[in-house]
Design an enzyme around this catalytic site. Structure first.
Site, PDB file in Angstrom:
ATOM      1  N   CYS A  33      22.916  13.215   3.014  1.00  0.00           N
ATOM      2  CA  CYS A  33      21.897  12.311   3.304  1.00  0.00           C
ATOM      3  C   CYS A  33      21.979  11.670   4.715  1.00  0.00           C
ATOM      4  CB  CYS A  33      21.954  11.185   2.200  1.00  0.00           C
ATOM      5  SG  CYS A  33      22.197  11.929   0.603  1.00  0.00           S
TER       6      CYS A  33
ATOM      7  N   HIS B  31      13.461   7.814   0.513  1.00  0.00           N
ATOM      8  CA  HIS B  31      14.629   8.654   0.996  1.00  0.00           C
ATOM      9  C   HIS B  31      14.327   9.999   1.287  1.00  0.00           C
ATOM     10  CE1 HIS B  31      18.747   9.552   1.977  1.00  0.00           C
ATOM     11  NE2 HIS B  31      19.202   9.662   0.866  1.00  0.00           N
TER      12      HIS B  31
END
Lengths: 143, 386
Positions: free
Chosen positions: B83, B333
């Site tokens: 991420c 995200h």
């Protein structure tokens, strides 16, 4: 709202991995026999979990198998309600990280208890299990 | 040594983007960044693409994205730091300028997570740890990794489910002011607390969504930056660190050691202190992650993250406003895009171009905190107007 035009790909991809375990297969063999063991570096004495044939501390490649015992203390846990696609047949499960008496920590399912009763600090023990495909694994159960 | 500045920014609309493929999605932010920088694309010497991939059809996103934008002959690579892939892309582009390779480089973050079904996405993210020891037999999910931290934090510091829900309420409050955010509606504390449990104690409103999106930044050397713009935003410090793949090899579960280390390095490199930060983006993939970030970044003492959110210290008017773009929670995200999106947001803030969610800028310093996996990777980037 009108949906966007989509091309539904005709090509599907299934990935199933054949994972080599020859260097540490004794771990799984021992588990089948009900023992919970790991690797200890023959040179510096570092005990590692998960087991590994090369020492992460001194990089030596010789090691011995040592018994980890079964007793542990729950450090933290969670009740997994939304589960991954490949576990769809499983239903929900509790995952816990527990600390063994030698200070090493292990992550595994915690079975045989309602989640509300699983608390940090509680005593548990390691037990061997067999998957329906015949692969050994380990879980925690209340001590 | 030259200094490096952000001279161009671009950001797609985040959300479920069934109207574009991966290249078209990346192009949205690339075009904006090129226009914003006022560079000729021939001058871009390096394009680094941050993307985790696996859930969209292309195996080589960097070349696909570059070809679509007419950048096929530029040197490129795809970078992966889970991420934090976006921050890794920014760092690689930054390094290429520092090394003298060229005066202009671009970092593109892009992810398309909704072309496969939700449970397959959950499966792919659940494997983001140590596959053999966490997934094969135990089916860990991304929420489950953070839930193990939430339980520890609650147990040790008395953090409550309500404290975590407050982070979600704040995220949605500011997300509603960001037209590029996936979620545009405010939520109540009651609604967050009553939402479905995903992995106890984390509920649906504690978790970021699955998102499609892209963000791009163009970086330039000091000499070129000063020719291109009157408002360069300088990269003053980049700190990064990592931790074990297996969560069982971590010391504790009340913070992320990689974040602490990355922050230390970024503060040391930039000369900034937590007290000098005007505005920050913190990696809030789950609400507990934002509370731990306050502590790990030195915004408060360990264990006082919940106090900060209760007191409103991370809202506009508080000590350090955090995630005024809605954060991962409300903005969305898209894994590889997030670090670049955060860099875009802090650049906007420092240029005073954030519109309705603008923070007051006093010292001219902003901070980007981007975590990969469950503290497997961490990047902290400090940006400044001077």
């Amino acid at each position: 709202m009108q949906e966007d035009p989509i091309l539904h790909s005709r090509r599907s991809l299934t990935l199933k991995f054949d994972i080599p375990i020859s260097r540490t297969h004794e771990f799984w063999d021992a588990l089948r026999q009900g023992r919970f063991v790991t690797t200890k570096c023959a040179k510096c004495g570092q005990v590692s979990f998960p087991p590994q044939s090369d020492c992460p501390k001194c990089m030596n490649g010789e090691f011995a198998w040592v018994d980890l015992g079964r007793e542990a203390t729950l450090v933290t846990s969670t009740y997994v309600e939304i589960i991954p696609a490949s576990f769809a047949e499983n239903g929900h499960y509790i995952v816990a990280i527990c600390e063994l008496t030698n200070g090493l920590k292990v992550l595994a399912w915690l079975e045989g208890i309602d989640y509300e009763k699983a608390k940090p600090g509680m005593r548990v023990k390691v037990e061997g299990r067999m998957s329906k495909e015949g692969n050994p694994y380990y879980v925690f159960v209340p001590a | 040594m030259t200094r490096v500045a952000v001279v161009g920014i671009g950001h797609s609309k985040f959300g479920r983007r069934t109207d574009v493929n991966i290249a078209e999605l990346a192009f949205e932010s690339i075009k904006q960044a090129v226009d914003d920088a006022g560079v000729d694309k021939k001058d871009i010497k390096n394009v680094v693409v941050g993307s985790l991939g696996g859930w969209y059809e292309e195996a080589l996103p960097a070349v696909v994205v570059n070809e679509y934008a007419g950048l096929e002959s530029v040197g490129t690579m795809r970078v992966e730091a889970a991420c934090a892939s976006g921050s890794a892309a920014v760092k690689a582009a930054y390094n290429s300028i520092l090394s003298g390779e060229g005066d202009v480089a671009m970092a593109v973050g892009v992810e398309k997570m909704t072309e496969v079904d939700n449970l397959t996405s959950i499966e792919l993210i659940g494997r983001a740890g140590s596959y053999m020891w966490e997934f094969e037999n135990y089916g860990m999910t991304f929420p489950a990794y953070y839930a193990l931290h939430a339980v520890s934090h609650m147990n040790k510091f008395g953090t409550t489910e309500e404290d975590m829900s407050r982070v979600a309420v704040k995220a949605h409050h500011y997300g509603a002011m960001n037209p590029l955010a996936q979620f545009q509606k405010e939520i109540t504390l009651e609604k967050a607390l009553a939402s479905q449990v995903v992995s106890w104690p984390l509920k649906l409103y504690d978790a970021c969504p699955l998102t499609d999106g892209s963000a791009s930044v163009i970086l330039a050397s000091e000499e070129v930056a000063k020719k291109l713009t009157d408002t360069p935003v300088w990269i003053r410090g980049v700190g990064y660190s990592s931790d074990s793949a297996n969560l069982s090899r971590r010391g504790d579960y009340v913070g992320l050691r990689a974040s602490v280390e990355a922050a230390k390095r970024a503060y040391a490199m930039s000369g900034a202190t937590p007290g000098m930060v005007d505005v920050a983006t913190c990696h809030d993939c789950f609400t507990i992650a934002e509370l731990m970030a306050y502590e790990d970044l030195g915004f408060c003492k360990k264990g006082e993250g919940a106090k900060m959110i209760r007191e409103g210290q991370t809202e506009v008017g508080g000590r350090i406003p955090v995630n005024l773009d809605g954060g991962l929670k409300a903005k969305g995200h898209p894994i590889g895009a997030t670090g670049v999106s955060m860099t875009v947001e802090i650049t906007k803030q420092l240029r005073n171009e954030a519109g309705r969610h603008q923070a007051p800028i006093r010292n001219g310093i902003g901070l980007v905190h981007n975590v990969g996996g469950t503290g497997h990777y961490a990047f902290v980037t400090i940006l400044s107007r001077d």
